[in-house]
Design a protein around this motif. Structure first.
Motif, PDB file in Angstrom:
ATOM      1  N   ARG A  14       1.877   7.749  -7.725  1.00 32.00           N
ATOM      2  CA  ARG A  14       2.055   6.634  -6.787  1.00 32.00           C
ATOM      3  C   ARG A  14       3.348   6.875  -6.013  1.00 32.00           C
ATOM      4  N   ASP A  15       3.232   6.881  -4.714  1.00 33.54           N
ATOM      5  CA  ASP A  15       4.405   7.160  -3.882  1.00 33.54           C
ATOM      6  C   ASP A  15       5.216   5.909  -3.566  1.00 33.54           C
ATOM      7  N   THR A  16       4.535   4.782  -3.427  1.00 26.85           N
ATOM      8  CA  THR A  16       5.219   3.544  -3.035  1.00 26.85           C
ATOM      9  C   THR A  16       5.735   2.800  -4.259  1.00 26.85           C
ATOM     10  N   GLN A  17       6.820   2.056  -4.070  1.00 26.50           N
ATOM     11  CA  GLN A  17       7.409   1.234  -5.127  1.00 26.50           C
ATOM     12  C   GLN A  17       7.761  -0.134  -4.560  1.00 26.50           C
ATOM     13  N   GLY A  18       8.080  -1.056  -5.451  1.00 23.74           N
ATOM     14  CA  GLY A  18       8.499  -2.378  -5.001  1.00 23.74           C
ATOM     15  C   GLY A  18       7.424  -3.433  -5.204  1.00 23.74           C
ATOM     16  N   THR A  19       7.833  -4.683  -5.037  1.00 19.81           N
ATOM     17  CA  THR A  19       6.939  -5.815  -5.274  1.00 19.81           C
ATOM     18  C   THR A  19       5.775  -5.855  -4.299  1.00 19.81           C
ATOM     19  N   GLY A  20       6.062  -5.683  -3.012  1.00 21.28           N
ATOM     20  CA  GLY A  20       5.009  -5.759  -1.994  1.00 21.28           C
ATOM     21  C   GLY A  20       3.933  -4.700  -2.179  1.00 21.28           C
ATOM     22  N   PRO A  21       4.299  -3.423  -2.267  1.00 19.70           N
ATOM     23  CA  PRO A  21       3.296  -2.382  -2.462  1.00 19.70           C
ATOM     24  C   PRO A  21       2.512  -2.553  -3.767  1.00 19.70           C
ATOM     25  N   SER A  22       3.192  -3.003  -4.832  1.00 18.18           N
ATOM     26  CA  SER A  22       2.497  -3.216  -6.114  1.00 18.18           C
ATOM     27  C   SER A  22       1.473  -4.333  -6.000  1.00 18.18           C
ATOM     28  N   ARG A  23       1.822  -5.385  -5.255  1.00 19.78           N
ATOM     29  CA  ARG A  23       0.890  -6.491  -5.067  1.00 19.78           C
ATOM     30  C   ARG A  23      -0.348  -6.028  -4.297  1.00 19.78           C
ATOM     31  N   ARG A  24      -0.118  -5.229  -3.263  1.00 18.20           N
ATOM     32  CA  ARG A  24      -1.246  -4.718  -2.475  1.00 18.20           C
ATOM     33  C   ARG A  24      -2.107  -3.767  -3.304  1.00 18.20           C
ATOM     34  N   LEU A  25      -1.459  -3.023  -4.187  1.00 19.20           N
ATOM     35  CA  LEU A  25      -2.186  -2.091  -5.052  1.00 19.20           C
ATOM     36  C   LEU A  25      -3.109  -2.852  -6.002  1.00 19.20           C
ATOM     37  N   ARG A  26      -2.624  -3.958  -6.550  1.00 19.71           N
ATOM     38  CA  ARG A  26      -3.434  -4.760  -7.481  1.00 19.71           C
ATOM     39  C   ARG A  26      -4.652  -5.357  -6.773  1.00 19.71           C
ATOM     40  N   LYS A  27      -4.496  -5.699  -5.514  1.00 18.41           N
ATOM     41  CA  LYS A  27      -5.616  -6.278  -4.768  1.00 18.41           C
ATOM     42  C   LYS A  27      -6.754  -5.280  -4.571  1.00 18.41           C
ATOM     43  N   THR A  28      -6.444  -3.989  -4.690  1.00 15.25           N
ATOM     44  CA  THR A  28      -7.473  -2.960  -4.546  1.00 15.25           C
ATOM     45  C   THR A  28      -8.074  -2.560  -5.895  1.00 15.25           C
ATOM     46  N   GLY A  29      -7.713  -3.289  -6.977  1.00 13.06           N
ATOM     47  CA  GLY A  29      -8.276  -2.986  -8.283  1.00 13.06           C
ATOM     48  C   GLY A  29      -7.529  -1.907  -9.045  1.00 13.06           C
ATOM     49  N   LYS A  30      -6.264  -1.673  -8.679  1.00 14.71           N
ATOM     50  CA  LYS A  30      -5.445  -0.675  -9.343  1.00 14.71           C
ATOM     51  C   LYS A  30      -4.286  -1.342 -10.094  1.00 14.71           C
TER      52      LYS A  30
END
Length: 258
Positions: free
Chosen positions: A10-26
């Motif tokens: 995973r290249d991105t870090q932080g609250t925002g990218p993690s939230r978007r990642l969870r929305k995609t089922g990851k």
């Protein structure tokens, strides 16, 4: 058979990218330890969630396939959503075969129903601990440790140092520490004296106060649902009680005849 899980870097870090990642089922996570540095990873939520419901997943050496490179890891931590069945984050630690690991291993209790304390004395098994802190080499890590309760009588206990641990496994205990793992107890029963005391403390039906409507005080309206006739009678009685007697009319004195 080792459990294998698949992850991607995973290249991105932080609250925002993690939230978007969870929305995609990851699920965002990390893998650390050993000679390599910490690597940010992402995993499929559905597969991870199913694995987390398996007890073996929590106390086994796992095979992590990260971009085709496989490595041995342990599940070290995971965070769940406060009220949703959703994994928020997961941590894995790399293990080396020549270095001891420190783990909590589940305890499995056996033969309680055959023990004298349960079978003959009416007791029940009480599990004080459900897991044990151990240290061992990765190849010696057990999936669980069995606790045999078959010989226990009421009031007797099995302590941590009494357990028959697999070869190469040691319990992590401080000096002089020997916690109770399980014991046989008798369910609390009410004695005859306690029953009599409880009966005496109970309020008899005759002592329960009735719900008769009290007469309203002077100037107050009758309570809703009360006896109107009784209220009127009370008002009349109160009025009579407050009446002052009429002043007596003095008759003129008769003059005496001379």
């Amino acid at each position: 058979m080792a459990i294998e899980i698949t992850a991607r870097k995973r290249d991105t870090q932080g609250t925002g990218p993690s939230r978007r990642l969870r929305k995609t089922g990851k699920v965002p996570g990390v893998v650390y330890g050993g000679e390599q540095g910490t690597v940010n990873i992402e995993l499929d939520h559905k597969d991870l969630y199913i694995n987390l419901r398996n007890e073996k997943f929590h106390a086994s050496i796992l095979t992590l396939d990260l971009g085709g490179a496989k490595q041995q890891v342990l599940l070290r931590a995971f965070n769940m959503h406060p009220f949703k069945p959703q994994v928020q984050h997961v941590d894995f630690q790399r293990v080396a075969k020549d270095k001891k690991i420190h783990m909590k291993v589940p305890l499995h209790f056996a033969n309680a129903e055959h023990s004298p304390g349960v079978k003959d004395q009416g007791g029940v098994a009480s599990h004080v601990l459900n897991e044990l802190d151990i240290t061992c080499f990765p190849d010696d890590l057990p999936e669980f440790i069995e606790v045999d309760l078959g010989s226990l009588t009421v009031g007797r206990s099995i302590h941590a140092r009494d357990l028959a641990l697999p070869k190469g496994v040691e319990a992590v205990l401080h000096r002089g520490e020997n916690p109770v793992v399980a014991t046989i107890i008798v369910p609390a029963l009410m004695t005859e004296e306690e029953e009599e005391a409880a009966a005496a403390a109970a309020v008899a039906p005759s002592e329960v106060p009735t719900t008769e409507q009290a007469a309203p005080k002077e100037g107050e309206a009758p309570a809703e649902g009360g006896d109107k006739g009784a209220a009127k009678a009370a008002d009349k009685g109160a009025a009579k009680a407050t009446e002052k007697p009429a002043d007596k009319v003095e008759k003129p004195e008769k003059k005496e005849k001379k």
